[in-house]
Design a protein around this motif. Structure first.
Motif, PDB file in Angstrom:
ATOM      1  N   GLN A  77      -8.751  34.869  40.170  1.00  0.00           N
ATOM      2  CA  GLN A  77      -7.561  35.639  39.826  1.00  0.00           C
ATOM      3  C   GLN A  77      -6.356  35.045  40.546  1.00  0.00           C
ATOM      4  O   GLN A  77      -6.471  34.563  41.679  1.00  0.00           O
ATOM      5  N   PHE A  78      -5.224  35.097  39.878  1.00  0.00           N
ATOM      6  CA  PHE A  78      -3.951  34.670  40.449  1.00  0.00           C
ATOM      7  C   PHE A  78      -3.070  35.927  40.528  1.00  0.00           C
ATOM      8  O   PHE A  78      -2.378  36.247  39.566  1.00  0.00           O
ATOM      9  N   PRO A  79      -3.097  36.666  41.644  1.00  0.00           N
ATOM     10  CA  PRO A  79      -2.399  37.954  41.706  1.00  0.00           C
ATOM     11  C   PRO A  79      -0.883  37.853  41.518  1.00  0.00           C
ATOM     12  O   PRO A  79      -0.258  38.818  41.082  1.00  0.00           O
ATOM     13  N   GLU A  80      -0.294  36.718  41.821  1.00  0.00           N
ATOM     14  CA  GLU A  80       1.157  36.551  41.673  1.00  0.00           C
ATOM     15  C   GLU A  80       1.501  35.654  40.484  1.00  0.00           C
ATOM     16  O   GLU A  80       2.615  35.159  40.376  1.00  0.00           O
ATOM     17  N   GLY A  81       0.517  35.429  39.610  1.00  0.00           N
ATOM     18  CA  GLY A  81       0.731  34.593  38.433  1.00  0.00           C
ATOM     19  C   GLY A  81       0.235  33.174  38.650  1.00  0.00           C
ATOM     20  O   GLY A  81       0.030  32.743  39.786  1.00  0.00           O
ATOM     21  N   GLN A  82       0.029  32.458  37.552  1.00  0.00           N
ATOM     22  CA  GLN A  82      -0.512  31.099  37.626  1.00  0.00           C
ATOM     23  C   GLN A  82       0.451  30.051  37.099  1.00  0.00           C
ATOM     24  O   GLN A  82       0.064  28.939  36.797  1.00  0.00           O
ATOM     25  N   ASP A  83       1.738  30.422  37.028  1.00  0.00           N
ATOM     26  CA  ASP A  83       2.756  29.485  36.579  1.00  0.00           C
ATOM     27  C   ASP A  83       3.343  28.706  37.750  1.00  0.00           C
ATOM     28  O   ASP A  83       3.715  29.295  38.767  1.00  0.00           O
ATOM     29  N   ILE A  84       3.434  27.399  37.580  1.00  0.00           N
ATOM     30  CA  ILE A  84       4.125  26.553  38.553  1.00  0.00           C
ATOM     31  C   ILE A  84       5.582  26.509  38.124  1.00  0.00           C
ATOM     32  O   ILE A  84       5.900  26.077  37.016  1.00  0.00           O
ATOM     33  N   VAL A  85       6.451  26.987  38.988  1.00  0.00           N
ATOM     34  CA  VAL A  85       7.876  27.054  38.685  1.00  0.00           C
ATOM     35  C   VAL A  85       8.608  26.155  39.666  1.00  0.00           C
ATOM     36  O   VAL A  85       8.370  26.218  40.874  1.00  0.00           O
ATOM     37  N   LEU A  86       9.506  25.320  39.136  1.00  0.00           N
ATOM     38  CA  LEU A  86      10.284  24.424  39.984  1.00  0.00           C
ATOM     39  C   LEU A  86      11.578  25.101  40.418  1.00  0.00           C
ATOM     40  O   LEU A  86      12.250  25.744  39.611  1.00  0.00           O
ATOM     41  N   SER A  87      11.934  24.927  41.692  1.00  0.00           N
ATOM     42  CA  SER A  87      13.209  25.443  42.176  1.00  0.00           C
ATOM     43  C   SER A  87      14.297  24.411  41.885  1.00  0.00           C
ATOM     44  O   SER A  87      14.017  23.300  41.423  1.00  0.00           O
ATOM     45  N   SER A  88      15.523  24.753  42.193  1.00  0.00           N
ATOM     46  CA  SER A  88      16.645  23.850  41.904  1.00  0.00           C
ATOM     47  C   SER A  88      16.562  22.542  42.683  1.00  0.00           C
ATOM     48  O   SER A  88      17.095  21.526  42.261  1.00  0.00           O
ATOM     49  N   ASP A  89      15.867  22.553  43.827  1.00  0.00           N
ATOM     50  CA  ASP A  89      15.729  21.307  44.602  1.00  0.00           C
ATOM     51  C   ASP A  89      14.501  20.492  44.196  1.00  0.00           C
ATOM     52  O   ASP A  89      14.177  19.493  44.823  1.00  0.00           O
ATOM     53  N   GLY A  90      13.766  20.935  43.151  1.00  0.00           N
ATOM     54  CA  GLY A  90      12.634  20.170  42.630  1.00  0.00           C
ATOM     55  C   GLY A  90      11.291  20.513  43.248  1.00  0.00           C
ATOM     56  O   GLY A  90      10.272  19.960  42.853  1.00  0.00           O
ATOM     57  N   THR A  91      11.263  21.414  44.218  1.00  0.00           N
ATOM     58  CA  THR A  91       9.975  21.802  44.807  1.00  0.00           C
ATOM     59  C   THR A  91       9.339  22.886  43.944  1.00  0.00           C
ATOM     60  O   THR A  91      10.026  23.635  43.244  1.00  0.00           O
ATOM     61  N   ALA A  92       8.037  22.969  44.013  1.00  0.00           N
ATOM     62  CA  ALA A  92       7.296  23.941  43.202  1.00  0.00           C
ATOM     63  C   ALA A  92       6.795  25.078  44.089  1.00  0.00           C
ATOM     64  O   ALA A  92       6.511  24.883  45.272  1.00  0.00           O
ATOM     65  N   ASN A  93       6.666  26.250  43.491  1.00  0.00           N
ATOM     66  CA  ASN A  93       6.145  27.404  44.213  1.00  0.00           C
ATOM     67  C   ASN A  93       4.658  27.234  44.496  1.00  0.00           C
ATOM     68  O   ASN A  93       3.945  26.572  43.757  1.00  0.00           O
ATOM     69  N   GLU A  94       4.200  27.826  45.581  1.00  0.00           N
ATOM     70  CA  GLU A  94       2.771  27.837  45.888  1.00  0.00           C
ATOM     71  C   GLU A  94       2.128  28.992  45.125  1.00  0.00           C
ATOM     72  O   GLU A  94       2.765  30.007  44.861  1.00  0.00           O
ATOM     73  N   LEU A  95       0.858  28.817  44.768  1.00  0.00           N
ATOM     74  CA  LEU A  95       0.126  29.847  44.035  1.00  0.00           C
ATOM     75  C   LEU A  95      -0.995  30.383  44.911  1.00  0.00           C
ATOM     76  O   LEU A  95      -1.670  29.622  45.614  1.00  0.00           O
ATOM     77  N   ILE A  96      -1.201  31.686  44.833  1.00  0.00           N
ATOM     78  CA  ILE A  96      -2.305  32.322  45.553  1.00  0.00           C
ATOM     79  C   ILE A  96      -3.455  32.500  44.561  1.00  0.00           C
ATOM     80  O   ILE A  96      -3.260  33.009  43.451  1.00  0.00           O
ATOM     81  N   CYS A  97      -4.648  32.078  44.961  1.00  0.00           N
ATOM     82  CA  CYS A  97      -5.824  32.145  44.091  1.00  0.00           C
ATOM     83  C   CYS A  97      -6.954  32.870  44.815  1.00  0.00           C
ATOM     84  O   CYS A  97      -7.324  32.488  45.927  1.00  0.00           O
TER      85      CYS A  97
END
Length: 147
Positions: A77-97
């Motif tokens: 399960q991905f409680p906070e979602g399973q989408d990788i989203v890029l921020s304006s500086d090009g870094t991606a969010n971490e996902l909790i699994c």
């Protein structure tokens, strides 16, 4: 232009970026539990080198039991979602699994959890699950390896 042939030399350069993910912790151990009791661990997925938004899915290993039925004792399960989203500086969010295991029948298992991005067949990294019996309780160890 205007019948004046000019020669231009165009040089292009670039950097090949290949999406990948890392896991924290890099080693995962699920606690031994009695049959039909769930055990769970939390893993942080750290996306790197993604150039656009993506969605992670997980292919779970199946096991064929002695009576011929197939089962998958794992769930993810991905409680906070399973989408990788890029921020304006090009870094991606971490996902909790959340990875969990439950089985009502004794079993041993060596299999892979495959983490795949939305462009099918691009395997990012995998987590190998080694499942070994320990009397009437069960113990799961996950080892992470690069593809």
């Amino acid at each position: 232009l205007n019948n004046n042939p000019s020669q231009y030399k165009l040089t292009l350069s670039g950097k090949m970026r290949s999406p990948k993910i890392n896991f924290h912790p890099p080693f995962l151990m699920l606690m031994p539990v009695p049959l039909d009791v769930e055990t769970e661990a939390v893993v942080t997925i750290i996306p790197q080198e993604f150039i656009r938004q993506s969605r992670i899915r997980v292919k779970l290993p199946e096991l064929e039991l002695a009576d011929g039925t197939r089962t998958c004792p794992f769930s993810v399960q991905f409680p906070e979602g399973q989408d990788i989203v890029l921020s304006s500086d090009g870094t991606a969010n971490e996902l909790i699994c959340h990875i969990s295991f439950r089985s009502s029948k004794p079993m041993s298992l060596l299999g892979d959890l495959l983490f795949i991005d939305q462009e099918e067949n691009r395997l990012l990294e995998q987590q190998t699950i080694v499942f070994l019996p320990y009397t009437r309780t069960w113990h799961c160890t996950a080892l992470i390896k690069k593809l």
